[in-house]
Design a protein around this motif. Structure first.
Motif, PDB file in Angstrom:
ATOM      1  N   LEU B 194      21.849 -43.129  12.641  1.00 32.08           N
ATOM      2  CA  LEU B 194      22.438 -42.489  11.476  1.00 32.08           C
ATOM      3  C   LEU B 194      21.454 -41.549  10.774  1.00 32.08           C
ATOM      4  CD1 LEU B 194      24.481 -45.481  10.017  1.00 32.08           C
ATOM      5  CD2 LEU B 194      25.409 -43.338  10.900  1.00 32.08           C
ATOM      6  N   LEU B 195      20.214 -42.006  10.620  1.00 32.72           N
ATOM      7  CA  LEU B 195      19.237 -41.220   9.857  1.00 32.72           C
ATOM      8  C   LEU B 195      19.085 -39.781  10.361  1.00 32.72           C
ATOM      9  CD1 LEU B 195      17.235 -41.220   7.508  1.00 32.72           C
ATOM     10  CD2 LEU B 195      15.490 -42.044   9.071  1.00 32.72           C
ATOM     11  N   PRO B 196      18.921 -39.574  11.696  1.00 35.08           N
ATOM     12  CA  PRO B 196      18.760 -38.182  12.160  1.00 35.08           C
ATOM     13  C   PRO B 196      19.928 -37.290  11.758  1.00 35.08           C
ATOM     14  CG  PRO B 196      18.233 -39.712  13.923  1.00 35.08           C
ATOM     15  CD  PRO B 196      18.806 -40.529  12.816  1.00 35.08           C
ATOM     16  N   ASN B 197      21.115 -37.885  11.631  1.00 36.04           N
ATOM     17  CA  ASN B 197      22.292 -37.091  11.275  1.00 36.04           C
ATOM     18  C   ASN B 197      22.343 -36.703   9.806  1.00 36.04           C
ATOM     19  OD1 ASN B 197      24.301 -36.669  13.544  1.00 36.04           O
ATOM     20  ND2 ASN B 197      23.670 -38.788  13.847  1.00 36.04           N
ATOM     21  N   VAL B 198      21.667 -37.461   8.949  1.00 33.12           N
ATOM     22  CA  VAL B 198      21.688 -37.085   7.535  1.00 33.12           C
ATOM     23  C   VAL B 198      20.393 -36.380   7.141  1.00 33.12           C
ATOM     24  CG1 VAL B 198      23.322 -38.834   6.767  1.00 33.12           C
ATOM     25  CG2 VAL B 198      20.920 -39.403   6.875  1.00 33.12           C
ATOM     26  N   LEU B 199      19.468 -36.262   8.091  1.00 36.27           N
ATOM     27  CA  LEU B 199      18.155 -35.726   7.753  1.00 36.27           C
ATOM     28  C   LEU B 199      18.182 -34.333   7.103  1.00 36.27           C
ATOM     29  CD1 LEU B 199      15.513 -37.109   7.883  1.00 36.27           C
ATOM     30  CD2 LEU B 199      14.965 -35.936  10.005  1.00 36.27           C
ATOM     31  N   PRO B 200      18.970 -33.379   7.656  1.00 44.83           N
ATOM     32  CA  PRO B 200      18.972 -32.053   7.010  1.00 44.83           C
ATOM     33  C   PRO B 200      19.376 -32.128   5.544  1.00 44.83           C
ATOM     34  CG  PRO B 200      20.173 -31.984   9.088  1.00 44.83           C
ATOM     35  CD  PRO B 200      19.830 -33.411   8.840  1.00 44.83           C
ATOM     36  N   ILE B 201      20.389 -32.950   5.253  1.00 47.52           N
ATOM     37  CA  ILE B 201      20.842 -33.103   3.864  1.00 47.52           C
ATOM     38  C   ILE B 201      19.741 -33.718   3.015  1.00 47.52           C
ATOM     39  CG2 ILE B 201      22.447 -34.379   2.402  1.00 47.52           C
ATOM     40  CD1 ILE B 201      24.410 -32.945   3.714  1.00 47.52           C
ATOM     41  N   ILE B 202      19.024 -34.688   3.594  1.00 54.54           N
ATOM     42  CA  ILE B 202      17.957 -35.348   2.841  1.00 54.54           C
ATOM     43  C   ILE B 202      16.850 -34.347   2.511  1.00 54.54           C
ATOM     44  CG2 ILE B 202      16.177 -37.124   2.958  1.00 54.54           C
ATOM     45  CD1 ILE B 202      18.066 -38.750   4.696  1.00 54.54           C
ATOM     46  N   VAL B 203      16.527 -33.491   3.495  1.00 54.67           N
ATOM     47  CA  VAL B 203      15.467 -32.507   3.272  1.00 54.67           C
ATOM     48  C   VAL B 203      15.838 -31.586   2.106  1.00 54.67           C
ATOM     49  CG1 VAL B 203      14.284 -30.510   4.250  1.00 54.67           C
ATOM     50  CG2 VAL B 203      14.625 -32.553   5.639  1.00 54.67           C
ATOM     51  N   VAL B 204      17.074 -31.088   2.108  1.00 57.92           N
ATOM     52  CA  VAL B 204      17.515 -30.202   1.039  1.00 57.92           C
ATOM     53  C   VAL B 204      17.551 -30.944  -0.292  1.00 57.92           C
ATOM     54  CG1 VAL B 204      19.439 -28.836   0.184  1.00 57.92           C
ATOM     55  CG2 VAL B 204      18.791 -28.713   2.576  1.00 57.92           C
ATOM     56  N   ASP B 205      18.069 -32.178  -0.253  1.00 58.95           N
ATOM     57  CA  ASP B 205      18.130 -32.987  -1.463  1.00 58.95           C
ATOM     58  C   ASP B 205      16.725 -33.160  -2.034  1.00 58.95           C
ATOM     59  OD1 ASP B 205      19.566 -34.561  -3.326  1.00 58.95           O
ATOM     60  OD2 ASP B 205      18.814 -36.372  -2.371  1.00 58.95           O
ATOM     61  N   PHE B 206      15.764 -33.451  -1.139  1.00 56.47           N
ATOM     62  CA  PHE B 206      14.386 -33.634  -1.578  1.00 56.47           C
ATOM     63  C   PHE B 206      13.869 -32.384  -2.289  1.00 56.47           C
ATOM     64  CE2 PHE B 206       9.885 -32.891  -0.573  1.00 56.47           C
ATOM     65  CZ  PHE B 206       9.316 -33.961  -1.253  1.00 56.47           C
ATOM     66  N   SER B 207      14.126 -31.214  -1.701  1.00 57.38           N
ATOM     67  CA  SER B 207      13.592 -29.991  -2.310  1.00 57.38           C
ATOM     68  C   SER B 207      14.210 -29.761  -3.687  1.00 57.38           C
ATOM     69  CB  SER B 207      13.835 -28.791  -1.390  1.00 57.38           C
ATOM     70  OG  SER B 207      15.172 -28.373  -1.490  1.00 57.38           O
ATOM     71  N   LEU B 208      15.501 -30.096  -3.836  1.00 59.75           N
ATOM     72  CA  LEU B 208      16.128 -29.929  -5.151  1.00 59.75           C
ATOM     73  C   LEU B 208      15.580 -30.936  -6.150  1.00 59.75           C
ATOM     74  CD1 LEU B 208      19.733 -29.403  -3.841  1.00 59.75           C
ATOM     75  CD2 LEU B 208      18.294 -27.672  -4.914  1.00 59.75           C
ATOM     76  N   ARG B 209      15.256 -32.134  -5.659  1.00 60.24           N
ATOM     77  CA  ARG B 209      14.691 -33.165  -6.535  1.00 60.24           C
ATOM     78  C   ARG B 209      13.304 -32.767  -7.019  1.00 60.24           C
ATOM     79  NH1 ARG B 209      19.103 -35.072  -7.945  1.00 60.24           N
ATOM     80  NH2 ARG B 209      20.381 -35.731  -6.207  1.00 60.24           N
ATOM     81  N   VAL B 210      12.563 -32.051  -6.168  1.00 60.33           N
ATOM     82  CA  VAL B 210      11.230 -31.622  -6.611  1.00 60.33           C
ATOM     83  C   VAL B 210      11.369 -30.713  -7.834  1.00 60.33           C
ATOM     84  CG1 VAL B 210       9.173 -30.302  -6.004  1.00 60.33           C
ATOM     85  CG2 VAL B 210      10.141 -31.895  -4.361  1.00 60.33           C
ATOM     86  N   THR B 211      12.330 -29.772  -7.768  1.00 62.26           N
ATOM     87  CA  THR B 211      12.572 -28.911  -8.929  1.00 62.26           C
ATOM     88  C   THR B 211      12.943 -29.740 -10.151  1.00 62.26           C
ATOM     89  OG1 THR B 211      13.461 -27.239  -7.447  1.00 62.26           O
ATOM     90  CG2 THR B 211      13.897 -26.964  -9.783  1.00 62.26           C
ATOM     91  N   SER B 212      13.914 -30.636  -9.979  1.00 65.68           N
ATOM     92  CA  SER B 212      14.301 -31.491 -11.098  1.00 65.68           C
ATOM     93  C   SER B 212      13.112 -32.293 -11.603  1.00 65.68           C
ATOM     94  CB  SER B 212      15.382 -32.478 -10.679  1.00 65.68           C
ATOM     95  OG  SER B 212      16.456 -31.805 -10.119  1.00 65.68           O
ATOM     96  N   GLY B 213      12.272 -32.737 -10.657  1.00 64.27           N
ATOM     97  CA  GLY B 213      11.100 -33.522 -11.025  1.00 64.27           C
ATOM     98  C   GLY B 213      10.134 -32.724 -11.879  1.00 64.27           C
ATOM     99  N   VAL B 214       9.915 -31.468 -11.499  1.00 59.07           N
ATOM    100  CA  VAL B 214       9.046 -30.599 -12.310  1.00 59.07           C
ATOM    101  C   VAL B 214       9.608 -30.500 -13.728  1.00 59.07           C
ATOM    102  CG1 VAL B 214       8.281 -28.215 -12.653  1.00 59.07           C
ATOM    103  CG2 VAL B 214       8.150 -29.238 -10.379  1.00 59.07           C
ATOM    104  N   LEU B 215      10.921 -30.268 -13.817  1.00 58.41           N
ATOM    105  CA  LEU B 215      11.554 -30.098 -15.130  1.00 58.41           C
ATOM    106  C   LEU B 215      11.512 -31.396 -15.943  1.00 58.41           C
ATOM    107  CD1 LEU B 215      14.629 -27.954 -14.076  1.00 58.41           C
ATOM    108  CD2 LEU B 215      12.676 -27.208 -15.423  1.00 58.41           C
ATOM    109  N   LEU B 216      11.838 -32.517 -15.289  1.00 56.16           N
ATOM    110  CA  LEU B 216      11.850 -33.798 -16.013  1.00 56.16           C
ATOM    111  C   LEU B 216      10.445 -34.176 -16.469  1.00 56.16           C
ATOM    112  CD1 LEU B 216      14.282 -36.296 -14.255  1.00 56.16           C
ATOM    113  CD2 LEU B 216      14.206 -35.702 -16.665  1.00 56.16           C
ATOM    114  N   ALA B 217       9.460 -34.013 -15.556  1.00 59.21           N
ATOM    115  CA  ALA B 217       8.081 -34.375 -15.908  1.00 59.21           C
ATOM    116  C   ALA B 217       7.596 -33.495 -17.054  1.00 59.21           C
ATOM    117  CB  ALA B 217       7.169 -34.235 -14.688  1.00 59.21           C
ATOM    118  N   ALA B 218       7.934 -32.193 -16.996  1.00 58.10           N
ATOM    119  CA  ALA B 218       7.495 -31.291 -18.057  1.00 58.10           C
ATOM    120  C   ALA B 218       8.185 -31.627 -19.375  1.00 58.10           C
ATOM    121  CB  ALA B 218       7.787 -29.841 -17.666  1.00 58.10           C
TER     122      ALA B 218
END
Lengths: 315, 286
Positions: B194-218
Motif C-alpha cells: 500500500l505504501l508505495p501507492n500513496v507515496l507521491p501523495i505523501i511527498v506532496v503532503d509533506f512539502s505543504l506541511r513544511v510551509t504550514s510548519g514555517v507559518l505555525l512555528a513563526a
C-alpha cells in the motif's frame, strides 16, 4: 423532512465532538508530562510552592472527579477562577468573546462575498491577466503570516502615511464599534488572509461548473454571459463554496489570535496570549474550549446554509 | 496516481507561475546552504550584546541595522533560518509519518479499528491548529522539541485523513486480495504493497506541511510561545522589535522579509512538486 433529519444528526454530532474536545483539552492540560503546578510556577518553584498551587487548583483530587466537576461547572457557565486576576473566568470570557465575534463576523461579511466575486472573475478566463494577478496576490497572502501583513500595514498606514491608528488598544469593556477607524487595519489583515484561500477555492469550483454541459447549452442558446454566471452557474457554485468557508473557520480563529495580539485588541485571542505569558492555565483551558466550540458551531452553520441553498437536499 | 480525489477542503489551485517555480527552488536551496554554512556567514555574534551600537540604522557595517542591545540584525536573521526550517521540517516529517501509519492502518483494517482511530482524529481536528499547538507547547514547556511535537500533533489527523481516503479504495483492489491470499503479513501489505501507492501523495503532503510548519512555528514564536530570548527566532525578533517600530522599523522589516521569503519559497517549491507528480489539489493546514 430530509433536511430536518440532517440538521438534527449534525447537531448531535456537534454535541459528541464538543464532549470529545472537552476530554482532550482536559487531558492535554492534566495528563501530558509537565504538571500544571510547575507550568504555572515555572521551573524555579520550590516543592512547597508546587504543593500549595496543587491544592488551590484541586490537583490533589482524582482525575475523573476533577474532570466531572470541571465539566459540570463549564455547563453552568463556571470556568473557575483566573490565577492572574483571581476573578471568575466566565464574565471575562463573555465580553472578550463578543469583541472577537465582532472582528470575525465583520471580516466574514466582507471577505466571503468579495472572495467569491474575485474567484468567479478569475475563473471566467483561466490563465488570463486577471486570473494571474488574483492568483499571484493569493499566493503572497497565503504564504505570509498575519502579523507580517499586519506590520507592513502598520508601517504603511500609521507611520509612513499616518491615516489609521496602528493599535486598537482599549478597555476590555469598551464597545469596539465606538472607534471604527481602529478596526480597519485588523479587519484588513484578516480579509487579506481569507481572500487568498476562498478566491482560489471558488475559482477551482467555478471552472468545473463552467465546463459542464448545461452551461454550454445555456451559452449556445444565446443566454447573456452575466445571466449564465449569475442565474445558471451560481446556484451550483455556492453550496460547496459555503461548506468550504465553514472548514476555513479554524484558520480565521488562528488569524484572530495573532491579529488581536498584534493590534492589542481586547478579544479572546489577546486574552489567551496574555494568559500564556502569565501561565494562567484555567484561563487557557477555558479559551481553548470556547474557541473549539465556536469552530464547531461555525462549521455546523456553514453546513446548514449550504444545505438550505441546495434544492435537491431541501425537499 | 492522478485521478485520486483529495477531500474538497484541501483543494487550493494556484495558477502556474513558470519562473516563480524556479524562484521557489532557489530560495529553498539558499536557505539549506545557509543552514549548512551555519554561523560562519554571520559577520557578528547573533546573541552578544554591544551597547555601543544600540538601535543603529542599516549601514555598511550593519546591513540590517542593530537592535536595542546593539546586536547585528543581519546576523540574527541568518541565525534564525536554522531553527525555523528545522522545526518546520521536523514537525512535517513527524506529523506526516504518524499520519501515514495511522491512515494506512485505518484504511486497510476498516471496521471498528478504522472507526475508533478516525473518531479520535476527528476530535484532534476540531481544534483550530494554532490553538492546539499553543496549548500543547504551554503544557510541555518552551523547548524546540516540544514545538515540533505540538505542530506534528496538528498535522497528524490531517495527514491520516488524506492517506486513509486513498487506502480505503486501494484495499479492495486485486493486488491486495492477491497479497492476502498469498498469506502475507499485515505489515507487508501495509508497507510494501500500500505504501508505495500513496507515496507521491505523501511527498506532496509533506512539502505543504513544511510551509504550514514555517507559518505555525513563526506564529507561535511571535506569540512568545515555545522560544525564549535571546534565541534568534524570526517570530520572536518581530515580537521584540515591534515596540520600536516607529524609531527602528528595520527591527521588524528584515525578520518579516525573512519569514515571507522562507514561506513563499516553500509554497512555490511545493506547488512545483505537485505539478511534477500531477496531483490535483493541495492545501493549507489549519
Amino acid at each position: 423532512m430530509q433536511a430536518l433529519g440532517f440538521i438534527l444528526r449534525r447537531v448531535l454530532l456537534l454535541v459528541v465532538v464538543l464532549f470529545a474536545v472537552s476530554v482532550l483539552t482536559f487531558a492535554i492540560v492534566n495528563v501530558l508530562p509537565g504538571d500544571v503546578a510547575t507550568a504555572v510556577l515555572g521551573d524555579m518553584a520550590t516543592p512547597d510552592q508546587v504543593l500549595a498551587v496543587r491544592k488551590t487548583l484541586g490537583l490533589d483530587q482524582p482525575l475523573a472527579e476533577r474532570y466531572l466537576r470541571w465539566l459540570l461547572g463549564v455547563l453552568q457557565g463556571d470556568f473557575g477562577r483566573s490565577l492572574q486576576h483571581g476573578q471568575p473566568i466566565g464574565p471575562i470570557l463573555m465580553g472578550r468573546l463578543g469583541n472577537s465575534a465582532i472582528l470575525g463576523l465583520i471580516t466574514l461579511a466582507i471577505a466571503a462575498p468579495l472572495a467569491v466575486a474575485l474567484g468567479v472573475m478569475a475563473a471566467l478566463k483561466p490563465g488570463g491577466v486577471l486570473d494571474r494577478v488574483i492568483g499571484g496576490i493569493a499566493v503572497g497572502a497565503y504564504a505570509l503570516p498575519e502579523y507580517v501583513i499586519g506590520l507592513f500595514g502598520i508601517l504603511a498606514f500609521s507611520i509612513w502615511w499616518p491615516v489609521l491608528p496602528g493599535s486598537s488598544l482599549m478597555d476590555p469593556n469598551e464597545n469596539p464599534l465606538a472607534r471604527p477607524e481602529a478596526l480597519i487595519l485588523p479587519i484588513g489583515v484578516l480579509i487579506t488572509g481569507m481572500l487568498a484561500f476562498i478566491s482560489q477555492v471558488t475559482r477551482a469550483s467555478m471552472i468545473q461548473v463552467m465546463g459542464s454541459a448545461y452551461i454550454r447549452t445555456a451559452v449556445l442558446k444565446g443566454v447573456p454571459r452575466w445571466r449564465v454566471v449569475m442565474k445558471h452557474a451560481m446556484p451550483n457554485l455556492l453550496p460547496p463554496t459555503i461548506a468550504e468557508i465553514g472548514m476555513y473557520f479554524g484558520y480565521v480563529i488562528g488569524g484572530l489570535v495573532v491579529v488581536e495580539t498584534l493590534f492589542s485588541y481586547a478579544g479572546l485571542g489577546q486574552l489567551v496570549t496574555n494568559a500564556v505569558s502569565y501561565r494562567d492555565v484555567p484561563v487557557i483551558q477555558a479559551v481553548v474550549l470556547i474557541v473549539a466550540a465556536a469552530y464547531g458551531i461555525g462549521n455546523l452553520l456553514a453546513d446548514v446554509a449550504a444545505l438550505l441553498m441546495n434544492p435537491r437536499l431541501r425537499s | 496516481m492522478s485521478g485520486v480525489a483529495l477531500p474538497a477542503h484541501r483543494r487550493i489551485v494556484l495558477p502556474r507561475l513558470g519562473v516563480a517555480d524556479l524562484a521557489g527552488a532557489a530560495i529553498v536551496l539558499g536557505m539549506v546552504m545557509l543552514i549548512l554554512a551555519g554561523a560562519s556567514l554571520s559577520p557578528y555574534s547573533a546573541t552578544a550584546f554591544n551597547p555601543m551600537h544600540s538601535l543603529e540604522a542599516p549601514s555598511l557595517a550593519f546591513p540590517f541595522g542593530t537592535d536595542e542591545f546593539g546586536r547585528d540584525v543581519f546576523s540574527r536573521v541568518l541565525a534564525g533560518a536554522r531553527p525555523t526550517l528545522l522545526l518546520a521540517v521536523g514537525a512535517a516529517a513527524l506529523g506526516v509519518a504518524l499520519g501515514t501509519v495511522t491512515g494506512l492502518t485505518a484504511g486497510y483494517r476498516q471496521g471498528p479499528v478504522d472507526e475508533t482511530i478516525m473518531r479520535f482524529m476527528d476530535a484532534l481536528m476540531s481544534f483550530p491548529g494554532l490553538i492546539l499547538a499553543m496549548l500543547v507547547v504551554v503544557m510541555l514547556g518552551p523547548a524546540p522539541i516540544n514545538v515540533v511535537a505540538a505542530i506534528a500533533l496538528v498535522f497528524w489527523p490531517r495527514s491520516a485523513r488524506l492517506v486513509r481516503s486513498i487506502v480505503v479504495d486501494l484495499a479492495h483492489r486485486e493486488f491486495i486480495e492477491a497479497a492476502r491470499s498469498r498469506g502475507e503479513r499485515a505489515s507487508f501489505i501495509l508497507f510494501r504493497e500500500l505504501l508505495p501507492n500513496v507515496l507521491p501523495i505523501i511527498v506532496v503532503d509533506f512539502s505543504l506541511r513544511v510551509t504550514s510548519g514555517v507559518l505555525l512555528a513563526a506564529s507561535l514564536a511571535y506569540l512568545g510561545i515555545g522560544v525564549t530570548p535571546p534565541t534568534p527566532a524570526w517570530g520572536l525578533m518581530v515580537r521584540d522589535g515591534q515596540q520600536f517600530i516607529e524609531i527602528a522599523p528595520w527591527l521588524v522589516v528584515f525578520p518579516c522579509l525573512a519569514i515571507a521569503l522562507a514561506s513563499i519559497g516553500t509554497v512555490l517549491l511545493g506547488e512545483r512538486l505537485r505539478h511534477r507528480l500531477a496531483l490535483p489539489g493541495g492545501g493549507r493546514a489549519q
